[in-house]
Design an enzyme around this catalytic site. Structure first.
Site, PDB file in Angstrom:
ATOM      1  N   LYS A  52     -35.360  19.829  14.434  1.00 21.88           N
ATOM      2  CA  LYS A  52     -36.439  20.800  14.207  1.00 21.88           C
ATOM      3  C   LYS A  52     -37.529  20.617  15.258  1.00 21.88           C
ATOM      4  O   LYS A  52     -38.080  21.584  15.780  1.00 21.88           O
ATOM      5  CB  LYS A  52     -37.056  20.596  12.815  1.00 21.88           C
ATOM      6  CG  LYS A  52     -36.205  21.063  11.664  1.00 21.88           C
ATOM      7  CD  LYS A  52     -37.019  20.949  10.370  1.00 21.88           C
ATOM      8  CE  LYS A  52     -36.252  21.412   9.166  1.00 21.88           C
ATOM      9  NZ  LYS A  52     -37.077  21.442   7.953  1.00 21.88           N
ATOM     10  N   ASP A  72     -40.160  24.239   5.736  1.00 20.59           N
ATOM     11  CA  ASP A  72     -39.070  24.065   4.784  1.00 20.59           C
ATOM     12  C   ASP A  72     -38.058  25.171   5.059  1.00 20.59           C
ATOM     13  O   ASP A  72     -38.435  26.320   5.300  1.00 20.59           O
ATOM     14  CB  ASP A  72     -39.575  24.124   3.334  1.00 20.59           C
ATOM     15  CG  ASP A  72     -38.566  23.465   2.404  1.00 20.59           C
ATOM     16  OD1 ASP A  72     -38.101  22.350   2.724  1.00 20.59           O
ATOM     17  OD2 ASP A  72     -38.199  24.063   1.385  1.00 20.59           O
ATOM     18  N   TYR A  83     -26.416  22.311   8.835  1.00 22.98           N
ATOM     19  CA  TYR A  83     -25.325  23.274   8.632  1.00 22.98           C
ATOM     20  C   TYR A  83     -24.970  24.043   9.915  1.00 22.98           C
ATOM     21  O   TYR A  83     -24.177  24.992   9.862  1.00 22.98           O
ATOM     22  CB  TYR A  83     -25.716  24.262   7.533  1.00 22.98           C
ATOM     23  CG  TYR A  83     -25.960  23.625   6.176  1.00 22.98           C
ATOM     24  CD1 TYR A  83     -24.898  23.196   5.383  1.00 22.98           C
ATOM     25  CD2 TYR A  83     -27.250  23.441   5.681  1.00 22.98           C
ATOM     26  CE1 TYR A  83     -25.118  22.607   4.138  1.00 22.98           C
ATOM     27  CE2 TYR A  83     -27.485  22.856   4.432  1.00 22.98           C
ATOM     28  CZ  TYR A  83     -26.416  22.443   3.676  1.00 22.98           C
ATOM     29  OH  TYR A  83     -26.633  21.863   2.445  1.00 22.98           O
ATOM     30  N   ASP A  84     -25.542  23.663  11.045  1.00 18.05           N
ATOM     31  CA  ASP A  84     -25.284  24.401  12.292  1.00 18.05           C
ATOM     32  C   ASP A  84     -23.788  24.584  12.603  1.00 18.05           C
ATOM     33  O   ASP A  84     -23.402  25.649  13.075  1.00 18.05           O
ATOM     34  CB  ASP A  84     -25.983  23.709  13.483  1.00 18.05           C
ATOM     35  CG  ASP A  84     -27.465  24.068  13.559  1.00 18.05           C
ATOM     36  OD1 ASP A  84     -27.890  25.007  12.853  1.00 18.05           O
ATOM     37  OD2 ASP A  84     -28.203  23.414  14.326  1.00 18.05           O
ATOM     38  N   ARG A 127     -35.694  29.804  12.375  1.00 13.00           N
ATOM     39  CA  ARG A 127     -36.810  28.996  12.864  1.00 13.00           C
ATOM     40  C   ARG A 127     -37.419  29.635  14.110  1.00 13.00           C
ATOM     41  O   ARG A 127     -38.638  29.631  14.277  1.00 13.00           O
ATOM     42  CB  ARG A 127     -36.325  27.565  13.167  1.00 13.00           C
ATOM     43  CG  ARG A 127     -37.443  26.582  13.517  1.00 13.00           C
ATOM     44  CD  ARG A 127     -36.980  25.147  13.390  1.00 13.00           C
ATOM     45  NE  ARG A 127     -36.546  24.855  12.038  1.00 13.00           N
ATOM     46  CZ  ARG A 127     -35.255  24.730  11.698  1.00 13.00           C
ATOM     47  NH1 ARG A 127     -34.296  24.810  12.589  1.00 13.00           N
ATOM     48  NH2 ARG A 127     -34.926  24.511  10.437  1.00 13.00           N
TER      49      ARG A 127
HETATM   50  P1  IMP Z   1     -35.277  21.053   5.064  1.00 12.42           P
HETATM   51  O1  IMP Z   1     -35.540  20.748   3.616  1.00 12.42           O
HETATM   52  O2  IMP Z   1     -36.122  22.152   5.606  1.00 12.42           O
HETATM   53  O3  IMP Z   1     -35.323  19.859   5.961  1.00 12.42           O
HETATM   54  O4  IMP Z   1     -33.795  21.597   5.207  1.00 12.42           O
HETATM   55  C1  IMP Z   1     -32.888  21.719   4.157  1.00 12.42           C
HETATM   56  C2  IMP Z   1     -31.490  21.464   4.641  1.00 12.42           C
HETATM   57  O5  IMP Z   1     -31.064  22.545   5.458  1.00 12.42           O
HETATM   58  C3  IMP Z   1     -31.332  20.179   5.452  1.00 12.42           C
HETATM   59  O6  IMP Z   1     -30.139  19.550   5.070  1.00 12.42           O
HETATM   60  C4  IMP Z   1     -31.236  20.661   6.879  1.00 12.42           C
HETATM   61  O7  IMP Z   1     -30.397  19.831   7.634  1.00 12.42           O
HETATM   62  C5  IMP Z   1     -30.643  22.061   6.720  1.00 12.42           C
HETATM   63  N1  IMP Z   1     -31.190  22.920   7.752  1.00 12.42           N
HETATM   64  C6  IMP Z   1     -32.476  23.315   7.892  1.00 12.42           C
HETATM   65  N2  IMP Z   1     -32.614  24.065   8.991  1.00 12.42           N
HETATM   66  C7  IMP Z   1     -31.387  24.129   9.557  1.00 12.42           C
HETATM   67  C8  IMP Z   1     -30.910  24.734  10.749  1.00 12.42           C
HETATM   68  O8  IMP Z   1     -31.629  25.336  11.547  1.00 12.42           O
HETATM   69  N3  IMP Z   1     -29.595  24.575  10.987  1.00 12.42           N
HETATM   70  C9  IMP Z   1     -28.757  23.899  10.149  1.00 12.42           C
HETATM   71  N4  IMP Z   1     -29.164  23.301   9.053  1.00 12.42           N
HETATM   72  C10 IMP Z   1     -30.473  23.408   8.751  1.00 12.42           C
END
Ligand code: IMP
Length: 183
Positions: free
Chosen positions: A12, A65, A143-144, A170
């Site tokens: 991020k 988030d 999840y990329d 994002r």
């Molecule tokens: P968080 O709570 O915002 O950190 O993200 C929730 C979940 O979604 C975490 O497991 C992150 O790895 C995943 N995540 C958030 N943004 C992305 C992204 O841009 N690509 C892939 N996975 C994401």
């Protein structure tokens, strides 16, 4: 201008730095940690985080988030995305997808801008797409490897940071934050 990004997630941080450097903002990662409450919306999680950080940090900062909402799984993992990633991961999601033919999904991102003594300002970005049949690519995070943004054939994990930022949830929320900061 220096802007602190309260996150433990290097991926991020890289994406925010790439984007905001275009308007000469130096994004500095600060892993202060804050409780990610179990709530019905990403907005609630972000706002609670801002309140918590403001109690001990008096500089300008952002936090974010995000979540992956899969149509065929009735919006799951959604607000549970972090927990689900740590437990069943991409492989577990692909397994759950065997029960549905609807692979549509949307990634959502909420950035919150925190200023001392002020309510947070929120910036929302969404990226519609599909869940791939298999994991592909090694860039990015989370999840990329299983998310293909709408109109493309490659997953986010097969893209470089700047390309992902052009299409991603994002990238879009950061674009709104950029416009706000420029004014
Ligand atoms: P968080 O709570 O915002 O950190 O993200 C929730 C979940 O979604 C975490 O497991 C992150 O790895 C995943 N995540 C958030 N943004 C992305 C992204 O841009 N690509 C892939 N996975 C994401």
């Amino acid at each position: 201008m220096k802007l602190y990004f309260i996150t433990g997630n290097k991926g991020k941080q890289m994406e925010a730095k790439e984007k905001l450097s275009k308007i000469n903002i130096d994004v500095v990662q600060k892993n202060l940690g804050y409780p990610e409450i179990q709530a019905d919306s990403l907005e609630e999680v972000a706002c609670y985080g801002v309140k918590h950080i403001q109690e001990s940090f008096d500089k300008l900062f952002i936090l974010e988030d995000a979540g992956l909402f899969i149509d065929g799984l009735k919006g799951f993992p959604g607000v549970y995305s972090a927990y689900v990633f740590h437990t069943i991961g991409c492989k577990g999601i692909l397994k759950l997808m065997e029960k549905t033919s609807n692979r549509k999904a949307v990634f959502r991102s909420i950035f919150a801008y925190g200023q001392p003594g002020e309510k947070p300002v929120l910036f929302i970005g969404e990226c519609p797409g599909t869940i791939s049949e298999t994991e592909k690519g090694s860039n990015g995070f989370g999840y990329d490897p299983i998310f293909i943004p709408g109109g493309k054939t490659r997953t986010f994990a097969e893209m470089q940071t700047n390309e992902k930022n052009n299409y991603s949830h994002r990238g879009k929320s950061l674009e709104k934050l950029m416009n706000f900061l420029e004014q």
